[in-house]
Design a protein around this motif. Structure first.
Motif, PDB file in Angstrom:
ATOM      1  N   MET A 170       0.842  -1.204   0.000  1.00 48.64           N
ATOM      2  CA  MET A 170       0.000   0.000   0.000  1.00 48.64           C
ATOM      3  C   MET A 170       0.876   1.252   0.000  1.00 48.64           C
ATOM      4  O   MET A 170       1.875   1.315   0.714  1.00 48.64           O
ATOM      5  CB  MET A 170      -0.902  -0.023   1.235  1.00 48.64           C
ATOM      6  N   LEU A 201      -3.995   1.202  -3.078  1.00 48.36           N
ATOM      7  CA  LEU A 201      -3.938  -0.101  -2.429  1.00 48.36           C
ATOM      8  C   LEU A 201      -4.549  -1.171  -3.315  1.00 48.36           C
ATOM      9  O   LEU A 201      -5.288  -0.902  -4.260  1.00 48.36           O
ATOM     10  CB  LEU A 201      -4.652  -0.058  -1.073  1.00 48.36           C
ATOM     11  N   PRO A 229      -8.067   1.228   5.446  1.00 41.93           N
ATOM     12  CA  PRO A 229      -7.327   0.048   4.984  1.00 41.93           C
ATOM     13  C   PRO A 229      -7.065  -0.965   6.093  1.00 41.93           C
ATOM     14  O   PRO A 229      -7.096  -2.167   5.867  1.00 41.93           O
ATOM     15  CB  PRO A 229      -6.023   0.640   4.441  1.00 41.93           C
TER      16      PRO A 229
END
Length: 267
Positions: A170, A201, A229
């Motif tokens: 990411m 991501l 995330p």
């Protein structure tokens, strides 16, 4: 109103500044920019507009009581200057307390006694809760505290959707809107302005969720959403309140697919 006078619209919860003298009988909400300029949200409502850069500020504590009419599963505090956040949920009809938690925003890792005695205290600006119980008639009380000045950039509540498992790799960054100009003589002008977070991501998802995730992301286009995330401590910088610029789905195997997201935050 005279030039520079400010008024509050109680329906829009925003502050308007007069652009001219003799400003009479001109509704700020209907004005085309001739008589009024929008100077931003009121202090009480700043934490509920779609901007992390405008903050609700107070001394020692901010207490917010909310009675949402839709199901709430998650709560996110962004852009704060606070030491801790306490959240309590009770039933409006019976005043029964069904949930309470306190989140510490103290984030400084102390390595030794020298750091403990000399290093400045640092706090996380963001906090995430994704385990709120579903209550038919909730009253949610959020208390944000810190000795002295305390502020909250955004307080966002809503339903929680699990898309998939975010993969390593990411990428985090910012979009900087500051002014950086150099003239013909080499003199550089730096003017600090707002910035927004961005995250790229990739996540792996179960094949059975393909149609649901595709439909959800299609419905979320051009909408402000909090993207988380990971809810693990230490990764708060990856949380973005904003929209996805692009998404793509790679149906890699019969049992799983990969979804890539480019997310850009609000200032």
């Amino acid at each position: 109103y005279a030039l520079g006078d400010r008024v509050i619209s109680t329906s829009a919860h925003r502050i308007y500044e007069s652009l001219q003298n003799g400003n009479t009988n001109h509704d700020p909400l209907a004005d085309d920019g001739t008589w009024w300029i929008d100077a931003g949200p009121t202090n009480r409502w700043a934490m509920f507009d779609e901007s992390v850069g405008t903050a609700t500020a107070a001394t020692d504590s901010i207490v917010v009581v909310l009675e949402p009419v839709t199901q709430i599963g998650g709560l996110v505090l962004l852009g704060s200057q606070a030491a801790q956040m306490q959240v309590q949920i009770e039933r409006t009809s019976t005043s029964e307390l069904v949930y309470t938690t306190t989140v510490s925003l103290d984030s400084y890792p102390v390595g030794d006694w020298y750091e403990y005695l000399t290093a400045p205290i640092q706090f996380n600006a963001d906090a995430v809760l994704t385990d709120l119980p579903i209550v038919a008639d909730p009253r949610i009380t959020v208390t944000i505290t810190k000795s002295g000045d305390v502020s909250a950039g955004s307080l966002v509540l809503g339903s929680v959707h699990q898309l998939g498992s975010v993969q390593y790799g990411m990428q985090l960054g910012i979009v900087d809107y500051s002014r950086k100009e150099t003239d013909a003589f080499g003199a550089t002008t730096l003017v600090q302005r707002a910035y927004s977070r961005k995250v790229d991501l990739s996540m792996v998802c179960d094949q059975a969720t393909l149609n649901g995730i595709y439909a959800l992301l299609s419905n979320l286009r051009a909408r402000a959403v909090v993207w988380i995330p990971t809810a693990s401590a230490g990764y708060e910088a990856s949380i973005v309140y904003g929209w996805y610029r692009d998404f793509s789905i790679d149906v890699a195997t019969p049992s799983a697919f990969y979804c890539s997201l480019q997310i850009e935050g609000l200032t």
